[in-house]
Design a protein around this motif. Structure first.
Motif, PDB file in Angstrom:
ATOM      1  N   THR A 223      -5.320 -15.260   0.187  1.00  0.00           N
ATOM      2  CA  THR A 223      -6.509 -14.276  -0.450  1.00  0.00           C
ATOM      3  C   THR A 223      -7.219 -13.608   0.918  1.00  0.00           C
ATOM      4  N   ALA A 224      -7.700 -14.314   1.899  1.00  0.00           N
ATOM      5  CA  ALA A 224      -8.224 -13.723   3.017  1.00  0.00           C
ATOM      6  C   ALA A 224      -7.352 -12.745   3.759  1.00  0.00           C
ATOM      7  N   ALA A 225      -6.070 -13.024   3.669  1.00  0.00           N
ATOM      8  CA  ALA A 225      -5.094 -11.980   4.246  1.00  0.00           C
ATOM      9  C   ALA A 225      -4.946 -10.828   3.357  1.00  0.00           C
ATOM     10  N   VAL A 226      -5.340 -11.000   1.998  1.00  0.00           N
ATOM     11  CA  VAL A 226      -5.237  -9.585   1.040  1.00  0.00           C
ATOM     12  C   VAL A 226      -6.193  -9.043   1.189  1.00  0.00           C
ATOM     13  N   ILE A 227      -7.562  -9.639   1.661  1.00  0.00           N
ATOM     14  CA  ILE A 227      -8.857  -8.829   1.731  1.00  0.00           C
ATOM     15  C   ILE A 227      -8.544  -8.043   3.057  1.00  0.00           C
ATOM     16  N   ILE A 228      -8.029  -8.378   3.967  1.00  0.00           N
ATOM     17  CA  ILE A 228      -7.733  -7.620   5.327  1.00  0.00           C
ATOM     18  C   ILE A 228      -6.951  -6.583   5.057  1.00  0.00           C
ATOM     19  N   LEU A 229      -5.997  -6.764   4.263  1.00  0.00           N
ATOM     20  CA  LEU A 229      -5.181  -5.612   3.975  1.00  0.00           C
ATOM     21  C   LEU A 229      -5.511  -4.735   3.177  1.00  0.00           C
ATOM     22  N   THR A 230      -6.398  -4.974   2.063  1.00  0.00           N
ATOM     23  CA  THR A 230      -6.666  -3.957   1.092  1.00  0.00           C
ATOM     24  C   THR A 230      -7.991  -3.338   1.526  1.00  0.00           C
ATOM     25  N   GLY A 231      -8.879  -4.047   2.304  1.00  0.00           N
ATOM     26  CA  GLY A 231     -10.469  -3.609   2.379  1.00  0.00           C
ATOM     27  C   GLY A 231     -11.317  -3.826   1.299  1.00  0.00           C
ATOM     28  N   PRO A 232     -12.534  -3.742   1.522  1.00  0.00           N
ATOM     29  CA  PRO A 232     -13.584  -4.654   0.576  1.00  0.00           C
ATOM     30  C   PRO A 232     -14.087  -3.882  -0.524  1.00  0.00           C
ATOM     31  N   GLY A 233     -13.175  -2.405  -0.418  1.00  0.00           N
ATOM     32  CA  GLY A 233     -13.524  -1.544  -1.625  1.00  0.00           C
ATOM     33  C   GLY A 233     -15.075  -0.858  -1.272  1.00  0.00           C
ATOM     34  N   ARG A 234     -15.227  -0.117  -2.540  1.00  0.00           N
ATOM     35  CA  ARG A 234     -16.696   0.611  -2.372  1.00  0.00           C
ATOM     36  C   ARG A 234     -17.776  -0.101  -2.829  1.00  0.00           C
ATOM     37  N   TRP A 235     -17.767  -1.268  -3.387  1.00  0.00           N
ATOM     38  CA  TRP A 235     -18.832  -2.219  -3.790  1.00  0.00           C
ATOM     39  C   TRP A 235     -19.238  -3.202  -2.389  1.00  0.00           C
ATOM     40  N   SER A 236     -19.340  -2.310  -1.520  1.00  0.00           N
ATOM     41  CA  SER A 236     -19.537  -3.287  -0.120  1.00  0.00           C
ATOM     42  C   SER A 236     -20.555  -2.525   0.676  1.00  0.00           C
ATOM     43  N   PHE A 237     -21.031  -2.972   1.722  1.00  0.00           N
ATOM     44  CA  PHE A 237     -21.590  -2.404   2.751  1.00  0.00           C
ATOM     45  C   PHE A 237     -20.641  -1.468   3.745  1.00  0.00           C
ATOM     46  N   ASP A 238     -19.393  -1.680   3.886  1.00  0.00           N
ATOM     47  CA  ASP A 238     -18.418  -1.060   4.423  1.00  0.00           C
ATOM     48  C   ASP A 238     -17.894   0.229   3.801  1.00  0.00           C
ATOM     49  N   ARG A 239     -18.441   0.569   2.630  1.00  0.00           N
ATOM     50  CA  ARG A 239     -18.013   1.595   1.745  1.00  0.00           C
ATOM     51  C   ARG A 239     -17.618   2.861   2.546  1.00  0.00           C
ATOM     52  N   ASN A 240     -18.571   2.948   3.605  1.00  0.00           N
ATOM     53  CA  ASN A 240     -18.515   4.528   4.186  1.00  0.00           C
ATOM     54  C   ASN A 240     -17.460   4.296   5.385  1.00  0.00           C
ATOM     55  N   ARG A 241     -17.047   2.945   5.757  1.00  0.00           N
ATOM     56  CA  ARG A 241     -15.874   2.961   6.764  1.00  0.00           C
ATOM     57  C   ARG A 241     -14.376   3.081   6.228  1.00  0.00           C
ATOM     58  N   GLY A 242     -13.671   3.482   7.291  1.00  0.00           N
ATOM     59  CA  GLY A 242     -12.171   3.755   6.774  1.00  0.00           C
ATOM     60  C   GLY A 242     -11.441   2.664   6.241  1.00  0.00           C
ATOM     61  N   TRP A 243     -11.844   1.514   6.806  1.00  0.00           N
ATOM     62  CA  TRP A 243     -11.112   0.276   6.106  1.00  0.00           C
ATOM     63  C   TRP A 243     -11.531  -0.045   4.852  1.00  0.00           C
ATOM     64  N   ALA A 244     -12.518   0.392   4.303  1.00  0.00           N
ATOM     65  CA  ALA A 244     -13.064   0.080   2.961  1.00  0.00           C
ATOM     66  C   ALA A 244     -12.112   0.450   1.983  1.00  0.00           C
ATOM     67  N   THR A 245     -11.821   1.806   2.073  1.00  0.00           N
ATOM     68  CA  THR A 245     -10.925   2.263   0.933  1.00  0.00           C
ATOM     69  C   THR A 245      -9.590   2.883   1.669  1.00  0.00           C
ATOM     70  N   ARG A 246      -9.268   3.077   2.746  1.00  0.00           N
ATOM     71  CA  ARG A 246      -8.088   3.478   3.498  1.00  0.00           C
ATOM     72  C   ARG A 246      -7.609   2.591   4.665  1.00  0.00           C
ATOM     73  N   PRO A 247      -7.666   1.295   4.505  1.00  0.00           N
ATOM     74  CA  PRO A 247      -7.147   0.421   5.738  1.00  0.00           C
ATOM     75  C   PRO A 247      -5.641   0.866   5.944  1.00  0.00           C
ATOM     76  N   PHE A 248      -5.249   0.782   7.134  1.00  0.00           N
ATOM     77  CA  PHE A 248      -4.039   1.062   7.658  1.00  0.00           C
ATOM     78  C   PHE A 248      -3.524   0.382   8.818  1.00  0.00           C
ATOM     79  N   ALA A 249      -3.369   0.861   9.945  1.00  0.00           N
ATOM     80  CA  ALA A 249      -2.572  -0.173  11.211  1.00  0.00           C
ATOM     81  C   ALA A 249      -3.560  -0.983  11.749  1.00  0.00           C
ATOM     82  N   GLY A 250      -4.924  -0.662  11.657  1.00  0.00           N
ATOM     83  CA  GLY A 250      -5.982  -1.528  12.161  1.00  0.00           C
ATOM     84  C   GLY A 250      -6.003  -2.796  11.451  1.00  0.00           C
TER      85      GLY A 250
END
Length: 282
Positions: A223-250
């Motif tokens: 599950t920790a690996a899944v969160i890394i690959l999917t991002g936290p979503g918009r219900w998070s403090f990272d909602r304005n970050r690219g990795w929140a909704t559009r995670p990619f190579a990083g």
């Protein structure tokens, strides 16, 4: 009786002084004399002595040079020059939807929030056990003793690292703050715990019913690996970050770094093979 004087003038000159019928008509209709032969509708225009040029050769133009409309680089002509053509629609429809506030993600963000809440809550629970002794935990001193009895070389450092990784990473996961690094921290911690329990007894240990079973650690690591690959979503403090909704190579980079950190930490602090007892590593 006096004789009439003879008219010795030229008959043609006399005729020229007499206005024509067309001129009389023009005077009677306009009230003014005819100043030009073009003023009279009955007069003919003077015949042109040379035809009007109509071809490129007659105009002296080079037929090999394209005109403005025939040039491939010439801008297109429009029927109404004052109305500019409509701009092309943007191709990046995803960016346009985000700019317009379109949130067609269904329950995805809520599901990611629940996943972070559950995984982060589990790590917060174990981190508080090790730091404060709550929930019948060993506390920091007991954690250090446990690491010493488990074969860890630097017990104090190992206890601090596991406590910070579990408690700090769990809190950040729940908040959705610096999510890739938080998930990477808890992934590295749980992979070391997985390798430690797996190496206690020879053979593959998976069932949770036995003390050395790694079933729970496997689920938490996944599950920790899944969160890394999917991002936290918009219900998070990272909602304005690219990795929140559009995670990619990083995200792949963080995943690889977390696995490498777990292997390096286990090798340095425990001095053993993390794959002991598994298949060809027996």
């Amino acid at each position: 009786m006096t004789e009439k004087p003879k008219d010795t003038s030229d008959p043609s000159a006399a005729r020229s002084t007499v206005p024509s019928t067309a001129e009389q008509s023009a005077v009677s209709t306009t009230g003014r004399g005819v100043s030009s032969p073009f003023d009279s509708p009955t007069e003919q225009f003077p015949k042109l002595t040379k035809d009007v040029p109509r071809t490129d050769d007659e105009l002296g133009l080079d037929p090999q040079v394209p005109s403005v409309g025939d040039s491939p680089d010439a801008p297109p002509a429009y029927a109404y020059a004052s109305i500019p053509p409509a701009a092309n629609a943007p191709n990046d429809t995803g960016r346009l939807r985000r700019r317009n506030g379109d949130s067609r993600r269904g329950t995805l963000d809520f599901g990611l929030f629940l996943l972070r809440l559950i995984v982060g809550g589990v790590f917060i629970y174990h981190g508080l056990q090790k730091l404060t002794g709550w929930f019948n935990g060993p506390g920091l001193d007991g954690t250090r003793d446990m690491m010493a009895s488990g074969g860890w070389d630097h017990q104090t450092l190992a206890a601090i690292l596991v406590t910070i990784g579990e408690l700090g990473g769990g809190v950040l996961l729940v908040l959705g703050l610096a999510t890739p690094f938080a998930a990477g921290a808890v992934l590295a911690v749980i992979l070391d715990a997985w390798a430690w329990k797996q190496g206690m007894i020879p053979g593959f240990q998976f069932k949770a019913a036995v003390p050395t079973g790694v079933e729970l650690e496997s689920i938490l690591a996944g599950t920790a690996a899944v969160i890394i690959l999917t991002g936290p979503g918009r219900w998070s403090f990272d909602r304005n970050r690219g990795w929140a909704t559009r995670p990619f190579a990083g995200s792949f980079v963080v995943l690889v770094l977390a696995i490498a950190a777990a292997i390096g930490t286990y090798w340095y602090l425990h001095g053993g093979n993390p794959f002991t007892g598994i298949g060809p590593f027996d």
